[in-house]
Structure formats: C-alpha cells, structure tokens
Write an enzyme that holds these catalytic residues in place. Structure first.
Site, PDB file in Angstrom:
ATOM      1  N   CYS A   1     -28.459   5.888 -13.610  1.00 42.85           N
ATOM      2  CA  CYS A   1     -29.066   5.378 -12.382  1.00 42.85           C
ATOM      3  C   CYS A   1     -30.464   4.754 -12.541  1.00 42.85           C
ATOM      4  O   CYS A   1     -30.569   3.629 -12.982  1.00 42.85           O
ATOM      5  CB  CYS A   1     -29.046   6.473 -11.322  1.00 42.85           C
ATOM      6  SG  CYS A   1     -29.082   5.755  -9.666  1.00 42.85           S
TER       7      CYS A   1
ATOM      8  N   LYS B   1     -30.704  12.124 -18.484  1.00 45.69           N
ATOM      9  CA  LYS B   1     -31.460  11.031 -17.837  1.00 45.69           C
ATOM     10  C   LYS B   1     -32.907  11.005 -18.351  1.00 45.69           C
ATOM     11  O   LYS B   1     -33.625  12.009 -18.271  1.00 45.69           O
ATOM     12  CB  LYS B   1     -31.432  11.260 -16.330  1.00 45.69           C
ATOM     13  CG  LYS B   1     -31.953  10.123 -15.475  1.00 45.69           C
ATOM     14  CD  LYS B   1     -31.733  10.489 -14.000  1.00 45.69           C
ATOM     15  CE  LYS B   1     -31.870   9.335 -13.059  1.00 45.69           C
ATOM     16  NZ  LYS B   1     -31.500   9.716 -11.677  1.00 45.69           N
TER      17      LYS B   1
ATOM     18  N   GLU C   1     -22.795   9.550 -10.512  1.00 49.57           N
ATOM     19  CA  GLU C   1     -23.884  10.521 -10.696  1.00 49.57           C
ATOM     20  C   GLU C   1     -23.701  11.679  -9.697  1.00 49.57           C
ATOM     21  O   GLU C   1     -23.404  11.459  -8.528  1.00 49.57           O
ATOM     22  CB  GLU C   1     -25.231   9.827 -10.441  1.00 49.57           C
ATOM     23  CG  GLU C   1     -26.429  10.727 -10.724  1.00 49.57           C
ATOM     24  CD  GLU C   1     -27.764  10.007 -10.481  1.00 49.57           C
ATOM     25  OE1 GLU C   1     -27.810   9.054  -9.681  1.00 49.57           O
ATOM     26  OE2 GLU C   1     -28.766  10.435 -11.104  1.00 49.57           O
TER      27      GLU C   1
END
Ligand SMILES: NC(=O)CCC(=O)C(=O)O
Length: 292
Positions: A167, A124, A48
C-alpha cells in the site's frame, strides 16, 4: 506455445468484518469459487488486512504469530495453496513477533508456493502516517514497526520475477527502483487499501509504477464497506500492463478478477522504449538524495 511465458493470476477483493474467523471463512469460500471458475490460475493475490479491521487500536487483538504455521490465516492460506497447487500472495496479516523481550507488530505479506510452503514474507517498510484535516488521520506507527527488507521470488522457470510492496509503499519510487534494479522484477504486487480521500491516487500509482519498471503491476484491495466503523477502503483492485494500461479492474464491491500475464508483452515494451537499458547509473549519485 511456451506456457512458461504466461502467468495466470487472480485477485480476490473481499469484505472485512469485525469477526476474524468469519473473514477467514469468507476468503476461503471465495477463493474456492474463484478456482472453480478459473481452474488454470497459478497465482492468487489478496488485499491488505483482509482478515483484520484496519484500525491501529485493533491490530494487537487480531495479530498472529506467523512463524507458527498454526496461526489461523497462515494455516488456511497454506492449505489452500497446497490443495489447489497454486502460489498465493496472502495480502497482509498483522504479525506479532517477540524481539529482544518486546512484542512487535508488523503489517506483513506472506507468500506461499504451490506446495503450501511459506517461501517468504515482506513487512511493510513505509508505515502509513497521514494527517489531512477534516478528512483522514491515520498513524500506523502508533502500533506497528517498519520492515527493513525487500522480498522477491520467481515463477515459471524464472520468467516472472515478482516483487512485493504494501500500500503506502507504492508512493515511494525508490523502493520500486530497488526491486527493478536489484531483483530485476517484471511484476510488482501491492496488497493495499487506499481510502475515500486518497483513493483518487490509487490507479495513478498503478500506472506510474508500471511505467517506472516497465512491468505488470497488481494492486489488490479489500472491498469498500461504507458502514465500516474503522476505515472505508477504496476497493478497485486492478492489473496494469508494462505500457501502463489497465487490463483488468474491479469496482468497489466484493468480487474477483482473472488475467493472464504475457512475458512477450514485457519484452516488447522494454525493447520499444528502452528505459531500463538507458539508465545512467554512472551519472546518478544516490547519496545526494539523502541531503536535506
Ligand atoms: N494502507 C495504506 O497504507 C493506505 C495508504 C493510502 O491510503 C495512501 O493514500 O497512501
């Protein structure tokens, strides 16, 4: 041996500096070294924000317009994928988009095929907003917008179906369940960057998501930099098999790992412990989960 039943993957864990061009050069050089050492690689995964300091106040300055393939990170990744005829899951880039006269920023993962084509991207969905007093406060939603779509693709004649999360997304089993049941994935990939407070959860989530989906799981992080003025990443990029064993792992330093995934291991695990077949969708009422 049927080569379509195997998939050779690699993870690059690199150090992030304040200089974006330097980060791109370092990544390109490290990927080159990796391919020289592991020429049979078919899929490379990056962490990331591998080119951008992980700091909400700096995101705008480092952002890129992904649709223009000329944006520096996209151009480098696309050319590398094409030149070496490999797929790349390009970690994340802070994406800048004009939407209804407003500039929005997303934390976005771009996927390139072996011809260098950008075959899709995932933004995301769950923004990282946490507040642990005297430890860490971080609010991605101060500057980022949340994605709204899953993204999955396949390789090796459809034998490997690959889903992407980023994440903090790994903390939400509902997202992985969507990938499992709608996209039928057998490899879940999370570019991520846990930190020195929550890093103890990193490997647990790798295991849990592998158990949930009976799939391989790849967690790819930037390297840890204790002197970072922004955010100290946990590192420990890792690969988990469908039985939830760690099959390859880095420590927190810059480095890379290679591993060959095996379709038979996935099929065997699913046959021996038939969790996916045993789902009772006639019984679960998902709308109940929305109630407070
Ligand atoms: N980059 C992130 O989303 C960090 C997530 C994290 O550290 C966590 O604990 O979750």
């Amino acid at each position: 041996m049927d080569q379509n039943k195997k998939l050779t993957v690699g993870i690059i864990q690199s150090k992030v500096t304040q200089n974006k061009q330097e980060n791109i050069e370092t990544m390109k050089k490290t990927m080159g070294e990796f391919i020289e050492k592991y020429p049979k690689t078919e899929l490379l995964v990056l962490g990331e924000c591998w080119g951008t300091p992980y700091n909400t106040k700096k995101f705008k300055q480092y952002s890129e317009n992904i649709e223009k393939q000329k944006s520096p990170s996209v151009k480098m990744l696309s050319e590398f994928a094409k030149n070496h005829e490999i797929y790349i899951i390009g970690g994340t880039i802070i994406e800048k988009v004009k939407e209804e006269n407003e500039t929005k920023l997303y934390n976005t993962c771009c996927v390139f095929d072996s011809k260098g084509e950008l075959i899709g991207k995932y933004r995301k969905i769950h923004l990282f907003n946490i507040d642990i007093p005297n430890k860490i406060t971080f609010k991605e939603s101060e500057t980022l917008s949340a994605g709204k779509k899953t993204f999955a693709f396949s390789m090796k004649n459809g034998n490997f179906k690959i889903g992407i999360g980023i994440c903090f997304d790994m903390r939400f089993p509902e997202l992985t369940a969507l990938y499992s049941h709608i996209h039928n994935i057998n490899l879940m990939v999370y570019p991520g960057a846990f930190n020195m407070t929550t890093g103890v959860h990193w490997g647990l989530y790798g295991k849990v998501r592998a158990l949930d989906t009976q799939s391989y799981v790849i967690l790819a992080s930037p390297a840890r930099d204790e002197n970072s003025p922004d955010y100290v990443a946990w590192g420990h990029s890792s690969i988990f098999d469908p039985f939830a064993s760690i099959v390859s792992e880095l420590d927190h330093n810059p480095g890379f790992i290679s591993y060959t995934l095996d379709l038979d291991v996935i099929l065997q695990t699913r046959q021996q412990i038939p969790v996916l077949k045993g789902k009772r969708f006639d019984f679960y009422d998902v709308s109940e989960l929305k109630k407070d």
